[in-house]
Motif scaffolding. Sequence first.
Motif, PDB file in Angstrom:
ATOM      1  N   GLN A 191     -14.116   4.870  -2.428  1.00 26.33           N
ATOM      2  CA  GLN A 191     -15.078   5.705  -3.154  1.00 26.33           C
ATOM      3  C   GLN A 191     -15.046   7.144  -2.659  1.00 26.33           C
ATOM      4  O   GLN A 191     -15.101   8.087  -3.452  1.00 26.33           O
ATOM      5  CB  GLN A 191     -16.481   5.085  -3.046  1.00 26.33           C
ATOM      6  N   VAL A 192     -14.911   7.310  -1.355  1.00 20.65           N
ATOM      7  CA  VAL A 192     -14.809   8.672  -0.809  1.00 20.65           C
ATOM      8  C   VAL A 192     -13.540   9.357  -1.343  1.00 20.65           C
ATOM      9  O   VAL A 192     -13.564  10.519  -1.748  1.00 20.65           O
ATOM     10  CB  VAL A 192     -14.803   8.633   0.741  1.00 20.65           C
ATOM     11  N   CYS A 193     -12.441   8.615  -1.343  1.00 15.63           N
ATOM     12  CA  CYS A 193     -11.171   9.198  -1.813  1.00 15.63           C
ATOM     13  C   CYS A 193     -11.260   9.620  -3.279  1.00 15.63           C
ATOM     14  O   CYS A 193     -10.769  10.689  -3.662  1.00 15.63           O
ATOM     15  CB  CYS A 193     -10.026   8.213  -1.618  1.00 15.63           C
ATOM     16  N   ARG A 194     -11.867   8.789  -4.106  1.00  9.82           N
ATOM     17  CA  ARG A 194     -12.056   9.127  -5.527  1.00  9.82           C
ATOM     18  C   ARG A 194     -12.832  10.422  -5.687  1.00  9.82           C
ATOM     19  O   ARG A 194     -12.449  11.328  -6.430  1.00  9.82           O
ATOM     20  CB  ARG A 194     -12.858   8.015  -6.218  1.00  9.82           C
ATOM     21  N   GLN A 195     -13.926  10.456  -4.930  1.00  7.14           N
ATOM     22  CA  GLN A 195     -14.854  11.573  -5.032  1.00  7.14           C
ATOM     23  C   GLN A 195     -14.191  12.871  -4.573  1.00  7.14           C
ATOM     24  O   GLN A 195     -14.401  13.929  -5.155  1.00  7.14           O
ATOM     25  CB  GLN A 195     -16.030  11.235  -4.117  1.00  7.14           C
ATOM     26  N   LYS A 196     -13.356  12.774  -3.564  1.00  5.83           N
ATOM     27  CA  LYS A 196     -12.744  13.974  -2.985  1.00  5.83           C
ATOM     28  C   LYS A 196     -11.335  14.227  -3.533  1.00  5.83           C
ATOM     29  O   LYS A 196     -10.651  15.145  -3.068  1.00  5.83           O
ATOM     30  CB  LYS A 196     -12.659  13.834  -1.457  1.00  5.83           C
ATOM     31  N   ASP A 197     -10.889  13.396  -4.456  1.00  6.53           N
ATOM     32  CA  ASP A 197      -9.552  13.534  -5.042  1.00  6.53           C
ATOM     33  C   ASP A 197      -8.450  13.512  -3.967  1.00  6.53           C
ATOM     34  O   ASP A 197      -7.618  14.415  -3.892  1.00  6.53           O
ATOM     35  CB  ASP A 197      -9.473  14.825  -5.884  1.00  6.53           C
ATOM     36  N   VAL A 198      -8.489  12.495  -3.141  1.00  6.05           N
ATOM     37  CA  VAL A 198      -7.511  12.345  -2.068  1.00  6.05           C
ATOM     38  C   VAL A 198      -6.736  11.044  -2.297  1.00  6.05           C
ATOM     39  O   VAL A 198      -7.324  10.033  -2.663  1.00  6.05           O
ATOM     40  CB  VAL A 198      -8.244  12.295  -0.698  1.00  6.05           C
ATOM     41  N   TRP A 199      -5.420  11.093  -2.089  1.00  7.08           N
ATOM     42  CA  TRP A 199      -4.552   9.923  -2.282  1.00  7.08           C
ATOM     43  C   TRP A 199      -4.900   8.847  -1.264  1.00  7.08           C
ATOM     44  O   TRP A 199      -4.920   9.100  -0.064  1.00  7.08           O
ATOM     45  CB  TRP A 199      -3.098  10.356  -2.111  1.00  7.08           C
ATOM     46  N   LEU A 200      -5.138   7.632  -1.754  1.00 13.31           N
ATOM     47  CA  LEU A 200      -5.434   6.507  -0.867  1.00 13.31           C
ATOM     48  C   LEU A 200      -4.261   5.517  -0.850  1.00 13.31           C
ATOM     49  O   LEU A 200      -3.898   4.944  -1.876  1.00 13.31           O
ATOM     50  CB  LEU A 200      -6.711   5.793  -1.316  1.00 13.31           C
ATOM     51  N   HIS A 201      -3.701   5.341   0.325  1.00  9.56           N
ATOM     52  CA  HIS A 201      -2.629   4.357   0.517  1.00  9.56           C
ATOM     53  C   HIS A 201      -3.175   3.184   1.329  1.00  9.56           C
ATOM     54  O   HIS A 201      -3.871   3.390   2.327  1.00  9.56           O
ATOM     55  CB  HIS A 201      -1.456   5.008   1.259  1.00  9.56           C
ATOM     56  N   VAL A 202      -2.868   1.973   0.899  1.00  6.81           N
ATOM     57  CA  VAL A 202      -3.314   0.782   1.623  1.00  6.81           C
ATOM     58  C   VAL A 202      -2.134   0.162   2.358  1.00  6.81           C
ATOM     59  O   VAL A 202      -1.118  -0.186   1.746  1.00  6.81           O
ATOM     60  CB  VAL A 202      -3.928  -0.256   0.660  1.00  6.81           C
ATOM     61  N   ASP A 203      -2.258   0.065   3.667  1.00  5.80           N
ATOM     62  CA  ASP A 203      -1.235  -0.578   4.490  1.00  5.80           C
ATOM     63  C   ASP A 203      -1.741  -1.966   4.870  1.00  5.80           C
ATOM     64  O   ASP A 203      -2.576  -2.112   5.761  1.00  5.80           O
ATOM     65  CB  ASP A 203      -0.982   0.279   5.735  1.00  5.80           C
ATOM     66  N   ALA A 204      -1.230  -2.969   4.166  1.00  9.86           N
ATOM     67  CA  ALA A 204      -1.605  -4.358   4.452  1.00  9.86           C
ATOM     68  C   ALA A 204      -0.374  -5.103   4.947  1.00  9.86           C
ATOM     69  O   ALA A 204      -0.131  -6.257   4.589  1.00  9.86           O
ATOM     70  CB  ALA A 204      -2.179  -5.008   3.202  1.00  9.86           C
ATOM     71  N   ALA A 205       0.430  -4.439   5.773  1.00 10.83           N
ATOM     72  CA  ALA A 205       1.762  -4.921   6.150  1.00 10.83           C
ATOM     73  C   ALA A 205       1.760  -6.407   6.495  1.00 10.83           C
ATOM     74  O   ALA A 205       2.487  -7.184   5.875  1.00 10.83           O
ATOM     75  CB  ALA A 205       2.303  -4.094   7.315  1.00 10.83           C
TER      76      ALA A 205
END
Lengths: 481, 481
Positions: free
Chosen positions: B260-274
Amino acid sequence: MGDVNEFKDFAKAMVDYVGNYLENIRDRRVLPTVEPGYLRPLIPETAPDTPDTWQEVMSDIERVIMPGVTHWHSPKFHAYFPTANSYPAIVADILSDSIACIGFTWIASPACTELEVVMLDWLGKMLDLPKEFLACSGGKGGGVIQGTASEATLVALLGAKAKTMQRVKEAHPDWKDSDIIANLVGYCSDQAHSSVERAGLLGGVTIRGLPADDSYKLRGDALEAAIEEDLKKGKIPFYVVATLGTTNCCAFDCLEEIGQVCRQKDVWLHVDAAYAGSAFICPENRYLMKGVELADSFNFNPHKWMLVTFDCSAMWLKDPSWVVNAFNVDPLYLKHDQQGSAPDYRHWQIPLGRRFRSLKLWFVLRLLGVKYLQEYIRKQISLAKEFEQLVRSDDRFEVIYEVLMGLVCFRLKGPNEINEKLLKRINGNGKIHLVPSKIRDVYFLRMAVCSRYSESSDMIYSWNEIKTLTEELLKEEKEKA
Amino acid sequence: MGDVNEFKDFAKAMVDYVGNYLENIRDRRVLPTVEPGYLRPLIPETAPDTPDTWQEVMSDIERVIMPGVTHWHSPKFHAYFPTANSYPAIVADILSDSIACIGFTWIASPACTELEVVMLDWLGKMLDLPKEFLACSGGKGGGVIQGTASEATLVALLGAKAKTMQRVKEAHPDWKDSDIIANLVGYCSDQAHSSVERAGLLGGVTIRGLPADDSYKLRGDALEAAIEEDLKKGKIPFYVVATLGTTNCCAFDCLEEIGQVCRQKDVWLHVDAAYAGSAFICPENRYLMKGVELADSFNFNPHKWMLVTFDCSAMWLKDPSWVVNAFNVDPLYLKHDQQGSAPDYRHWQIPLGRRFRSLKLWFVLRLLGVKYLQEYIRKQISLAKEFEQLVRSDDRFEVIYEVLMGLVCFRLKGPNEINEKLLKRINGNGKIHLVPSKIRDVYFLRMAVCSRYSESSDMIYSWNEIKTLTEELLKEEKEKA
């Protein structure tokens, strides 16, 4: 399929299948006829809940996969440069896949690190690399297996960047990192592979493509002039890539001239011999790498022309510490008691994980032997020269660059358009496969000898196909006119 | 060994060897006893001129290689996280090594690209990823096989960098690239893998490690506060990596809050679930990836915990064009007529070349089936919980983090030093292998369930070994005191 007996049956059936595939590869159409999107309708939309049998999977290879395969190991495949494939390498990978260790530290599997150190020494000796590159010399130097030449170019760039940053910051402690980085300039020939430009993009630094001479070689004077010009502008030259065997036409940059400039200007010199490097196992070709002792790093791909299956890109560094320090982030779970007494290769590369790839080198070198590999290279060069003679025997064609390795660059005399039409016709017919290139607005065709099955008769076959399609094309063009 | 019949004999002997190796791996000492430098004296100093026989090579495996192998697939191996290995994957690699195409463009082998597109859809559906990530949805999104999670983190970072650069330059056409880059800031938890920091080093941008909460999870408020703080300083937040299953203790960042923070701030969110990503094939674990629809890219490693041999790191992007455009350098010899109608995966990754890795996924998913894989994950988690109970049953020990996946983090109550001594003793004894970690100055031992041969009896074996060595250690310490 968790059962070991089923595995043995399936694996042995696959061994028979691939042996038969490779031995009869000449009979397959080298280029597939499928259209984009062909595969999706051939298989289910989701993974099965319960297992299929291995016999079903086996029979789907010809139904689903083979119709969409471009047969890189067919003697009718002349595109790009070769990619290697050999029986010893395939068997080595069975072992590597089964040990399936991740060799990121020495302790994570000592054999994985140590065999790689020694294999890169074996290989370096086969090329007669200066001893400063070899681990057995007892100095700082040593070799490592990278995935691709692109990665080697990037790794060397990052080492050069770290080294230069330190030098500049010592001289100018008040300069900001971002200002220094913005002023860094690397150099390569305008004939260098696209991966050099890409390494610059990835590393966030400027790479200048310098004009090669009339023989498409980068010369020392062009490099020196560019460096002088940039120094005057306040730029910081930090990295040069010399290419031995360009992708366009297999030109060799003047390494000795370039090396002397790099020494004088204290600039890191990386040698990219991705394709042609394998030819240096034959002493008669080593004149083309004269000056290699002036380089900081050297790379070639046994997975291109030395019968070691992809991926196996051999890289040597005289002083790996610049790369190691650039990459070193060392969490506790990767620390171990033997740190420092053997290389921890994770610091030498972009990824963290790594396969046990030196087994492929060991198997290929032992089971084929140096003499066989030398004869293999010599034969491939001589086949290219045979093809060159066929082209030269036909007045309608011209050979546009000297044939030193396994690549012949040629074209129909006349405009680019007719050559574009010819290539489209050749690949459309799908009996042989070539790709084009263009240097200084001259479009031409590249005929690379790629397959370990290539024989003299294949050169004649490919030439006849080109000649037949040329005649068809010229006839049609005449009728249109 | 160029002869196909010799190849078949050798390959089949190797198949028997590796089948027997794996089935009897429990009987080998998991950690080798060799010292650094052990291997060099065991083999010649140079490659042979004339070939050895395959029987000689075969017999050298036990003499030269095995003494230096750390047996990652032994049920006594509990270090790091698992790396995968299965019979279907080994057989798939025999085929991949024989086709040995380089899948850098669609035309270079349509099957190589197309099977990868569909396999990433299969896999994405198994995890119930939002359809925006899947190619079959007909949108921009799709998946790709990377070599490692480190590369996926770097690729996503470069995409995020390209996207942000464009946005900032549109708003401020007069700003210099180097100034923008110097102000970019990425974020991750202080518990994130070292490869995130490394991706920042490689990409030449700042990555801030933010304090995780008391449960070692990164929370939305910590991220928001850091972004606000940086915005006030004129910095440009551009990239966040959320980790699902940290390496230290398998903690899960609060993805939904972060998203939600990333959406709001227009920042790319990468998920590392290696590591933990494989567990999402079981619906009961998906609460841990809640908020994944807010991510721009998602990555996990089937080569860790889903029985696909290294390397096979699955990555999905909602809009791959940012990555493609960041990397796109397109020479003529790589252009082809079908460009645009299928992905040219070379633009999605760091290297140019790539193996036919989707065959491994296809074979594993078909020959094991989804249900088997789900049961496999469930069994490994239940084994970890069994081990947890063994630890909890002994008052001298404490379990220091909740056991959600196949990892148990535990320690002897008391100072770090005694735990360091215990670990040294365990690995020195070589019957089982563990690595340590440390969070906020608390040193602990990590017991990961790594092998597909792991059974309940192995948990008891490993626990008994730890208990025995603990008793020895405590006795000696008492005598010293």
